[in-house]
Design a protein around this motif. Structure first.
Motif, PDB file in Angstrom:
ATOM      1  N   LEU A 175       0.840  -1.199   0.000  1.00  6.07           N
ATOM      2  CA  LEU A 175       0.000   0.000   0.000  1.00  6.07           C
ATOM      3  C   LEU A 175       0.876   1.250   0.000  1.00  6.07           C
ATOM      4  O   LEU A 175       1.373   1.684   1.021  1.00  6.07           O
ATOM      5  CB  LEU A 175      -0.929   0.003   1.224  1.00  6.07           C
ATOM      6  N   LYS A 176       1.080   1.795  -1.184  1.00  4.93           N
ATOM      7  CA  LYS A 176       1.975   2.933  -1.316  1.00  4.93           C
ATOM      8  C   LYS A 176       1.138   4.200  -1.477  1.00  4.93           C
ATOM      9  O   LYS A 176      -0.024   4.149  -1.865  1.00  4.93           O
ATOM     10  CB  LYS A 176       2.862   2.754  -2.554  1.00  4.93           C
ATOM     11  N   LYS A 187      -0.334   7.007  -3.279  1.00  7.56           N
ATOM     12  CA  LYS A 187      -0.805   6.984  -4.667  1.00  7.56           C
ATOM     13  C   LYS A 187       0.048   7.834  -5.604  1.00  7.56           C
ATOM     14  O   LYS A 187       0.121   7.582  -6.800  1.00  7.56           O
ATOM     15  CB  LYS A 187      -2.265   7.469  -4.724  1.00  7.56           C
ATOM     16  N   ALA A 200       2.607   4.629  -8.362  1.00  6.64           N
ATOM     17  CA  ALA A 200       2.166   3.470  -7.569  1.00  6.64           C
ATOM     18  C   ALA A 200       0.689   3.182  -7.819  1.00  6.64           C
ATOM     19  O   ALA A 200      -0.136   4.101  -7.831  1.00  6.64           O
ATOM     20  CB  ALA A 200       2.404   3.725  -6.093  1.00  6.64           C
ATOM     21  N   GLY A 201       0.367   1.921  -8.022  1.00  9.93           N
ATOM     22  CA  GLY A 201      -1.005   1.489  -8.182  1.00  9.93           C
ATOM     23  C   GLY A 201      -1.568   1.696  -9.582  1.00  9.93           C
ATOM     24  O   GLY A 201      -2.670   1.254  -9.878  1.00  9.93           O
ATOM     25  N   GLN A 202      -0.800   2.349 -10.450  1.00  6.68           N
ATOM     26  CA  GLN A 202      -1.279   2.573 -11.816  1.00  6.68           C
ATOM     27  C   GLN A 202      -1.236   1.295 -12.641  1.00  6.68           C
ATOM     28  O   GLN A 202      -0.336   0.468 -12.458  1.00  6.68           O
ATOM     29  CB  GLN A 202      -0.401   3.612 -12.507  1.00  6.68           C
ATOM     30  N   GLU A 258       7.035  -4.971  -6.531  1.00  9.09           N
ATOM     31  CA  GLU A 258       6.364  -3.677  -6.435  1.00  9.09           C
ATOM     32  C   GLU A 258       5.601  -3.367  -7.720  1.00  9.09           C
ATOM     33  O   GLU A 258       4.678  -2.563  -7.716  1.00  9.09           O
ATOM     34  CB  GLU A 258       7.410  -2.565  -6.248  1.00  9.09           C
ATOM     35  N   SER A 274      -6.396  -5.529  -7.000  1.00  8.63           N
ATOM     36  CA  SER A 274      -5.775  -5.613  -5.677  1.00  8.63           C
ATOM     37  C   SER A 274      -4.797  -4.455  -5.460  1.00  8.63           C
ATOM     38  O   SER A 274      -4.184  -4.349  -4.404  1.00  8.63           O
ATOM     39  CB  SER A 274      -5.061  -6.946  -5.517  1.00  8.63           C
ATOM     40  N   GLY A 275      -4.593  -3.620  -6.488  1.00 11.45           N
ATOM     41  CA  GLY A 275      -3.757  -2.442  -6.296  1.00 11.45           C
ATOM     42  C   GLY A 275      -2.344  -2.590  -6.826  1.00 11.45           C
ATOM     43  O   GLY A 275      -1.494  -1.718  -6.619  1.00 11.45           O
ATOM     44  N   THR A 308       0.798  -2.328  -9.151  1.00 12.63           N
ATOM     45  CA  THR A 308       1.251  -1.464 -10.237  1.00 12.63           C
ATOM     46  C   THR A 308       1.615  -2.360 -11.419  1.00 12.63           C
ATOM     47  O   THR A 308       2.341  -3.338 -11.242  1.00 12.63           O
ATOM     48  CB  THR A 308       2.499  -0.670  -9.802  1.00 12.63           C
ATOM     49  N   ASP A 321      -5.493   2.371 -16.269  1.00 12.22           N
ATOM     50  CA  ASP A 321      -5.665   3.752 -15.843  1.00 12.22           C
ATOM     51  C   ASP A 321      -5.223   4.684 -16.964  1.00 12.22           C
ATOM     52  O   ASP A 321      -5.738   5.774 -17.121  1.00 12.22           O
ATOM     53  CB  ASP A 321      -4.806   4.039 -14.607  1.00 12.22           C
TER      54      ASP A 321
END
Lengths: 486, 250
Positions: free
Chosen positions: B2-3, B5, B34-36, B165, B194-195, B197, B213
């Motif tokens: 969980l980074k 954003k 992160a998360g993209q 990551e 789940s988030g 990247t 995204d």
């Protein structure tokens, strides 16, 4: 240009070795002192020459006997040291002396002028005449050297007899073999018409083979060459003096004629009496043991070396790549026999206590390493590049990728080729017998010498080799099938 | 995982790559946060795969920088690069599973040898990941006995076993029979939700539209155009993108 440079390097390397050879010869005369210090007298001989030297089996052990061995024993006793006998090809004896593998050579050797150039000789300890061994059925045909016109004469290579035949029987062709036993087989099977050999030896063969006969062909021999003397390294005057003392003592007591020869005769008849092959199974067993030992150890080191050289050859570091390429090319481009002799006698100049067994294993391992390297290289190159990429993407280093991903798969692919190499090694390792390693081939020659039977021991050795290679091939096949599941 | 954003995971600066005289990547500067989930699309030969392989330096860039969490991957020592690569999972078009190892061992090898997990930890994790990709019952099988779709799911699980990551996907469904594409895309979709990247080179426009995204459209060694999928697919700005979309959607 590159090739020129390499050639130049090679020349320098050889020059360096020549100089080191010369250096060893020029060493001061502390030979006698050295022998006394180490407490053993190492004697080189070629034990297929009854009654001079041959082997008998006594309670399962091989003993070297014969009049030369008795002379050597007496000499060692006078020096107050133990006697150790090293048995090898007659041709290798003087090289072994020059490279200090042995302290002296006693092998019914005639002190010819040629030999005197490279070694020192003691006084003659025994004089025998030069005889000719022929098939009994030819007895009427052959009387002296002139009645052999146009025939083929056999003689041991490097021997005085070979020289005599060459010089005094110009109308004849000559067949040289390293082992007297092989010459006698050649005589019996008609490959040669007669074999020139020393009187006592010729008589021994004739006594043990009813189809053979001895004649005196009256070679013209100058007296200085007709006897046997002990050979020492050039410059070992202290040893020569000591040996001459012993020889004088032996002559005064007439030990050779009164004691040594009759004793040798007894051993010879006892050998003939029990010359069924079954009595000699321990020889073959010992030979198999050595052959398997040499093969197993060489396979192990050959595999390590092969892996190393394969990785070097595939390396991006140019110098590693070049070393590996040249090593592989050089080893594959020279005969194993030459390599074995080079390691034993060449490296033996630097490390004088290098035993023949170790030298043999080193040579066979170095040789096998080159072949295994190429097998492994082809195996590694057969693995798709995606395997390495997958491993690297997981964070493995190049090394880990090779170790855990590429090599295990490569091994599976090359298993059959590797198996073949190992089977080849069982057979090829027979070459180490020339430097006196007790492998199956060598033991077979001992049995030939002890039993005066030529072909049967060869046949037995052949069958034993086949059993070993066939057995290994089946074991390897079993593993190959087991590995196939994936 | 969980980074923040806004944290930059990958930053590419003036990346160029050529093979001999053939210039494949001309000048690319982009960032992945992160998360993209980024989908890289474009015609064949555009340099998409080469671009992706430059991100974890399977291809050494000819010039320019690739920063992963602030460290430049192009100029660092081999050991550091190996260490950082663990954090960048990669999935290949042709799966590249280790054929001599069971599915379970494929998942355990790098965790054991590189991350130095205990046998117990590695095994637990492997079983967990196999359940996640729906292949819990295949642990003892060898790759050759699996279908293409199953193999690719194992490959995804293998990359996840290093606890990365970011995940890089190089045309993960291109080598699959059509009926197996769905199962792989489902795993990837779950992963995106789940988030994780992700940078995905793909020809699956449906997947790109739904999950990405951002779409990066590549052609001729440049990123010609980028934007949210709904904008890009509805209103492509460049002529190259319009041309490309008209060809594949027709």
């Amino acid at each position: 240009m590159k090739i020129k440079k390499l050639l130049l390097m090679l020349v320098f390397l050889m020059l360096g070795m020549l100089i080191s050879f010369g250096h060893v010869q020029a060493a001061g005369d502390n030979y006698l002192q050295k022998v006394k210090q180490k407490g053993t007298l190492v004697v080189g001989t070629s034990a297929d020459y009854p009654p001079y030297e041959f082997t008998v089996k006594k309670s399962g052990k091989t003993n070297y006997v014969g009049l030369d061995v008795d002379v050597a024993k007496k000499f060692a006793k006078n020096l107050g040291v133990k006697l150790e006998i090293k048995n090898m090809d007659f041709d290798s004896l003087l090289v072994a002396l020059e490279t200090h593998k042995v302290d002296m050579v006693i092998a019914g050797m005639n002190p010819t002028p040629e030999r005197r150039k490279s070694v020192n000789f003691s006084q003659l300890y025994y004089r025998g005449n030069q005889y000719m061994l022929i098939n009994k059925k030819d007895a009427a045909k052959y009387k002296n050297i002139h009645s052999f016109k146009g025939q083929t004469i056999g003689a041991q290579t490097g021997s005085l007899q070979y020289q005599l035949v060459k010089e005094q029987m110009k109308g004849n062709s000559i067949k040289g073999l390293a082992k007297l036993n092989d010459l006698v087989i050649a005589l019996q099977s008609g490959k040669v018409n007669a074999v020139a050999m020393e009187e006592a030896t010729a008589k021994a063969f004739a006594e043990n083979n009813r189809s053979l006969k001895v004649i005196n062909p009256h070679f013209d021999v100058t007296s200085s060459q007709t006897g046997s003397a002990i050979a020492f390294p050039k410059g070992a005057d202290s040893m020569v003096t000591a040996a001459n003392k012993t020889i004088k003592q032996i002559k005064q007591q007439n030990l050779i004629n009164k004691k040594y020869i009759p004793q040798a005769g007894k051993y010879m008849t006892s050998n003939t009496k029990k010359s069924t092959m079954l009595n000699y199974w321990t020889y073959f067993a010992k030979g198999i043991e050595y052959t398997l030992l040499i093969t197993a150890v060489s396979v192990f080191f050959g595999f390590l070396l092969g892996t190393l050289f394969a990785l070097m050859r595939l390396s991006h570091v140019k110098i590693f790549h070049l070393i590996a390429v040249w090593y592989i090319e050089f080893v594959r481009g020279t005969p194993l026999m030459v390599q074995v002799m080079f390691v034993y006698f060449g490296i033996g100049t630097i490390i004088q206590s290098l035993p023949a067994l170790v030298a043999g294993i080193i040579a066979v391992s170095l040789n096998s390493g080159a072949y295994v390297a190429e097998i492994i290289r082809s195996g590694i190159q057969s693995i798709p590049v995606g395997q390495t990429e997958a491993a690297r993407s997981l964070g493995m280093s190049q090394r880990e990728a090779y170790r855990y991903v590429v090599i295990p798969q490569a091994l599976k692919n090359i298993w059959p080729a590797l198996g073949n190499e190992f089977i080849t090694l069982i057979k090829e390792s027979s070459i180490v017998s020339i430097i006196g390693v007790g492998d199956l081939m060598y033991q077979m020659q001992l049995v030939q010498a002890a039993t005066y039977k030529g072909v049967l021991p060869i046949f037995i050795a052949m069958v034993l080799y086949f059993i070993m290679t066939f057995g290994l091939s089946n074991v390897l096949g079993h593993f190959e099938r087991k590995m196939k599941h994936a | 995982m969980l980074k923040d954003k806004e944290q930059t995971i990958i930053e590419v600066q003036q990346l160029k790559k050529s093979f001999g005289d053939d210039v494949v990547l001309k000048d690319i500067s982009e960032t992945v946060k992160a998360g993209q989930v980024i989908c890289v699309i474009g015609p064949s030969g555009a340099g998409k795969s080469t671009f992706l392989r430059c991100l974890n330096v399977l291809e050494e860039p000819t010039s320019g920088k690739v920063l992963f969490e602030g460290s430049d991957l192009t100029g660092i020592k081999e050991e550091e690069l190996n260490h950082l690569r663990q954090k960048m999972g990669m999935v290949f078009q042709s799966f590249n599973l280790f054929p001599n190892l069971t599915v379970l061992d494929n998942l355990q090898l790098a965790p054991l040898k590189v991350r130095r997990l205990s046998a117990d930890q590695a095994q637990k994790q492997a079983h967990k990941l196999l359940t996640q990709v729906g292949l819990a019952d295949k642990a003892a099988e060898y790759p050759a006995s699996l279908s293409g779709g199953q193999q690719q799911r194992v490959a995804i699980a293998r990359a996840l076993a290093m606890d990365p990551e970011v995940m890089l996907f190089d045309e993960p469904t291109s080598a699959l029979d059509p009926e197996m594409v769905g199962e792989v895309l489902k795993v990837m979709r779950d992963l995106a939700h789940s988030g994780m990247t992700m940078v995905v080179v793909t020809h699956e426009m449906g997947f790109a539209k739904e999950v990405a995204d951002q779409i990066w459209f590549m052609a001729d060694g440049y990123i010609q155009e980028k934007g949210k999928p709904e904008d890009f697919f509805a209103h492509p700005k460049t002529e190259r993108a319009q041309d490309f979309l008209s060809k594949i959607l027709s």
